[in-house]
Design a protein around this motif. Structure first.
Motif, short mmCIF file in Angstrom:
data_model
loop_
_atom_site.label_atom_id
_atom_site.label_comp_id
_atom_site.label_asym_id
_atom_site.label_seq_id
_atom_site.Cartn_x
_atom_site.Cartn_y
_atom_site.Cartn_z
N SER A 128 0.99 5.03 1.15
CA SER A 128 -0.30 5.46 0.57
C SER A 128 -0.94 4.34 -0.23
O SER A 128 -2.16 4.14 -0.17
CB SER A 128 -0.08 6.68 -0.33
N GLY A 129 -0.12 3.59 -0.97
CA GLY A 129 -0.66 2.47 -1.73
C GLY A 129 -1.21 1.37 -0.84
O GLY A 129 -2.29 0.81 -1.12
N ALA A 130 -0.47 1.06 0.24
CA ALA A 130 -0.96 0.05 1.18
C ALA A 130 -2.26 0.52 1.84
O ALA A 130 -3.19 -0.28 2.05
CB ALA A 130 0.10 -0.22 2.24
N TYR A 131 -2.34 1.81 2.15
CA TYR A 131 -3.56 2.35 2.76
C TYR A 131 -4.73 2.29 1.79
O TYR A 131 -5.86 1.97 2.17
CB TYR A 131 -3.31 3.80 3.21
N THR A 132 -4.48 2.56 0.52
CA THR A 132 -5.54 2.48 -0.48
C THR A 132 -6.09 1.06 -0.58
O THR A 132 -7.32 0.85 -0.61
CB THR A 132 -5.02 2.92 -1.86
N GLY A 133 -5.19 0.07 -0.63
CA GLY A 133 -5.65 -1.31 -0.69
C GLY A 133 -6.45 -1.71 0.52
O GLY A 133 -7.51 -2.36 0.41
N ALA A 134 -5.99 -1.32 1.70
CA ALA A 134 -6.73 -1.63 2.92
C ALA A 134 -8.05 -0.87 2.98
O ALA A 134 -9.07 -1.41 3.43
CB ALA A 134 -5.88 -1.29 4.14
N LEU A 135 -8.04 0.36 2.52
CA LEU A 135 -9.25 1.18 2.56
C LEU A 135 -10.36 0.59 1.70
O LEU A 135 -11.54 0.57 2.10
CB LEU A 135 -8.90 2.60 2.09
N LEU A 136 -10.01 0.10 0.54
CA LEU A 136 -11.01 -0.53 -0.33
C LEU A 136 -11.65 -1.73 0.36
O LEU A 136 -12.87 -1.95 0.25
CB LEU A 136 -10.35 -0.96 -1.64
N GLY A 143 -12.97 -8.15 6.80
CA GLY A 143 -12.48 -8.32 8.16
C GLY A 143 -11.01 -7.99 8.29
O GLY A 143 -10.39 -7.41 7.39
N TYR A 144 -10.43 -8.37 9.44
CA TYR A 144 -9.05 -8.01 9.75
C TYR A 144 -8.07 -8.61 8.75
O TYR A 144 -7.21 -7.89 8.20
CB TYR A 144 -8.70 -8.47 11.17
N TYR A 145 -8.18 -9.91 8.49
CA TYR A 145 -7.22 -10.55 7.60
C TYR A 145 -7.41 -10.11 6.16
O TYR A 145 -6.44 -10.00 5.39
CB TYR A 145 -7.32 -12.07 7.73
N ALA A 146 -8.64 -9.84 5.76
CA ALA A 146 -8.88 -9.31 4.41
C ALA A 146 -8.28 -7.92 4.27
O ALA A 146 -7.70 -7.57 3.24
CB ALA A 146 -10.38 -9.27 4.12
N THR A 147 -8.39 -7.11 5.32
CA THR A 147 -7.79 -5.78 5.30
C THR A 147 -6.27 -5.88 5.20
O THR A 147 -5.62 -5.11 4.48
CB THR A 147 -8.18 -5.00 6.57
N VAL A 152 -1.23 -5.31 1.89
CA VAL A 152 -0.05 -5.88 1.24
C VAL A 152 -0.19 -5.78 -0.28
O VAL A 152 0.75 -5.37 -0.98
CB VAL A 152 0.14 -7.34 1.68
N GLY A 153 -1.36 -6.13 -0.79
CA GLY A 153 -1.57 -6.04 -2.24
C GLY A 153 -1.48 -4.62 -2.76
O GLY A 153 -0.89 -4.36 -3.81
N GLY A 154 -2.04 -3.67 -2.02
CA GLY A 154 -1.97 -2.28 -2.44
C GLY A 154 -0.55 -1.75 -2.44
O GLY A 154 -0.15 -1.01 -3.36
N GLY A 155 0.25 -2.11 -1.43
CA GLY A 155 1.63 -1.66 -1.38
C GLY A 155 2.46 -2.23 -2.53
O GLY A 155 3.24 -1.51 -3.17
N LEU A 156 2.29 -3.51 -2.81
CA LEU A 156 3.04 -4.13 -3.89
C LEU A 156 2.62 -3.58 -5.25
O LEU A 156 3.46 -3.34 -6.13
CB LEU A 156 2.85 -5.65 -3.85
N ALA A 157 1.31 -3.37 -5.45
CA ALA A 157 0.83 -2.81 -6.72
C ALA A 157 1.36 -1.39 -6.93
O ALA A 157 1.74 -1.01 -8.04
CB ALA A 157 -0.70 -2.82 -6.74
N VAL A 277 3.36 -5.03 5.49
CA VAL A 277 2.95 -5.84 6.64
C VAL A 277 2.67 -4.94 7.84
O VAL A 277 1.69 -5.13 8.57
CB VAL A 277 4.05 -6.87 6.98
N GLY A 278 3.52 -3.93 8.04
CA GLY A 278 3.27 -3.00 9.14
C GLY A 278 1.98 -2.23 8.96
O GLY A 278 1.21 -2.04 9.91
N THR A 279 1.72 -1.78 7.74
CA THR A 279 0.48 -1.06 7.45
C THR A 279 -0.74 -1.96 7.64
O THR A 279 -1.79 -1.51 8.09
CB THR A 279 0.50 -0.51 6.02
N ALA A 280 -0.57 -3.22 7.30
CA ALA A 280 -1.68 -4.16 7.46
C ALA A 280 -2.09 -4.31 8.92
O ALA A 280 -3.27 -4.52 9.22
CB ALA A 280 -1.29 -5.52 6.88
N VAL A 281 -1.14 -4.18 9.83
CA VAL A 281 -1.44 -4.38 11.25
C VAL A 281 -1.89 -3.09 11.92
O VAL A 281 -2.88 -3.06 12.65
CB VAL A 281 -0.20 -4.94 11.98
N ALA A 282 -1.15 -2.02 11.67
CA ALA A 282 -1.36 -0.79 12.45
C ALA A 282 -1.73 0.42 11.63
O ALA A 282 -1.90 1.51 12.19
CB ALA A 282 -0.08 -0.48 13.24
N GLY A 283 -1.88 0.27 10.32
CA GLY A 283 -2.13 1.43 9.49
C GLY A 283 -0.84 2.10 9.09
O GLY A 283 0.25 1.72 9.54
#
Length: 359
Positions: A128-136, A143-147, A152-157, A277-283
């Motif tokens: 959920s945290g990784a998804y929140t970071g990517a969602l923002l 873009g893709y790399y920013a997402t 990664v940042g959301g998951g670690l935070a 890393v997995g969430t960053a690629v595939a959600g």
């Protein structure tokens, strides 16, 4: 599962037990114990995963027999087989295998650290945290790399927040799970609010990605993730032996010389990294990290959660679910997260019933 111990005598006889330990190897003062059943089960699971991957590479609107798929993989393809196999289908299938293994390892680490079969990144809240970071990032037009960086940042935070809230002299596994479930519920509400506030196109894109999907992946997108996941797998090998010791309990682990707090923090950080890393690629793909370690453990009959069977089972689960998601309603393709959630939900119900009966 392989464990390493110092101080074993050179020339000590190997113990042969098909269920647990087969052979003891000594290299530069380190003794490695290999579980034969774990190796055999992992090999069988990997072969099954490769067979499913071979079928996945050959099925689709342009069907290719298995023999031609193999020829295309080795550069002797007929007609447009190499284009279809290597450029269109191989990135997705390879990512399913590697990502499934990564999620299996992530779940195995967290279940060992928390000493609880419900200790999974998607239950505790790392997904959920990784998804929140990517969602923002997605809603901000990144873009893709920013997402990927946002995930990664959301998951670690999120992991850091859970650790800080769960810390009280030490981080207990049960407390970590309870705090994680609460944080996960809060982040799920935040994610829903962010999607409702976004414009229609961005909201639909974010919602589709949030289910977990391997659609449309290319080599340029998966190559960085593959490199990072391989590096993480190499990093986890030297510390993997601590997992079995931590499952003995904090007092026993400390008596055996393991620094419990530090080990738990390092191992949890590795689990978060695999998930992010997995969430960053595939959600956020649900339930693979929950089910794979327990299924692998039951097949290998190991006394504790083992990384190798968990990784092999995770690879098999995700590549099989991805194949099902492509073919069950063909030509319409479902997000793979829908299939893993359906399979994982049934497994979670079974796990809860078994635990209730045991208690």
């Amino acid at each position: 599962m392989t464990t390493l111990r110092k101080g074993s005598r050179i020339g000590s006889p190997a113990t042969i037990d098909f269920g647990r330990t087969v052979r003891v190897l000594r290299v530069r003062g380190l003794t490695a114990r290999f579980g034969v059943r774990s190796i055999v089960v992992s090999a069988v699971l990997l072969v099954a995963a490769c067979v499913v991957a071979l079928l996945a590479l050959g099925t689709g609107d342009f069907a290719i027999p298995p023999d031609r798929v193999l020829r295309a993989l080795f550069g002797n393809g007929v007609g447009g087989d190499e284009l279809v196999v290597w450029e269109w289908r191989a990135p997705r299938v390879l990512m399913a295998l590697v990502l499934g293994a990564a999620l299996g390892i992530s779940g195995a680490i967290l279940q060992s650290v928390t000493r609880n079969p419900l200790g999974s990144p998607d239950i505790v809240g790392f997904n959920s945290g990784a998804y929140t970071g990517a969602l923002l990032v997605i809603l901000a037009g990144g873009g893709y790399y920013a997402t990927a960086a946002g995930a990664v940042g959301g998951g670690l935070a999120t992991a850091l927040a859970i650790f800080m809230l769960a810390f009280r002299q030490n981080v207990k596994g049960f407390r970590l799970i309870i705090v994680g479930i609460g944080i996960s519920a809060m982040l799920a509400a935040v994610n829903t609010w962010l999607i409702l506030r976004a414009d229609l196109d961005a909201a639909m894109s974010a919602a589709a990605w949030g289910v977990g999907t391997l659609d449309g992946l290319s080599w340029s997108e998966i190559t960085p993730a593959l490199i990072v996941l391989v590096v993480l797998a190499i990093v986890v090998v030297p510390v993997a032996h601590r997992l079995q010791i931590l499952e003995l309990g904090d007092d026993a682990a400390q008596a055996l010389g393991v620094r419990v707090g530090r080990s738990r923090l390092v191992l949890t950080a590795l689990s978060v990294a695999f998930t992010a890393v997995g969430t960053a690629v595939a959600g956020p793909i649900a339930f693979v990290a929950l089910a794979a370690p327990q299924l692998g453990r039951r097949l290998a009959r190991t006394p504790t959660t083992a990384l190798l069977p968990a990784a092999a089972m995770g690879a098999l689960l995700l590549v099989a679910c991805d194949w099902i998601s492509r073919r069950i309603f063909a030509p319409t393709t479902l997000p793979v997260g829908v299939v893993t959630a359906s399979v994982g939900g049934a497994y979670l119900a079974y796990l809860l019933v078994v635990e209730a009966r045991r208690n």
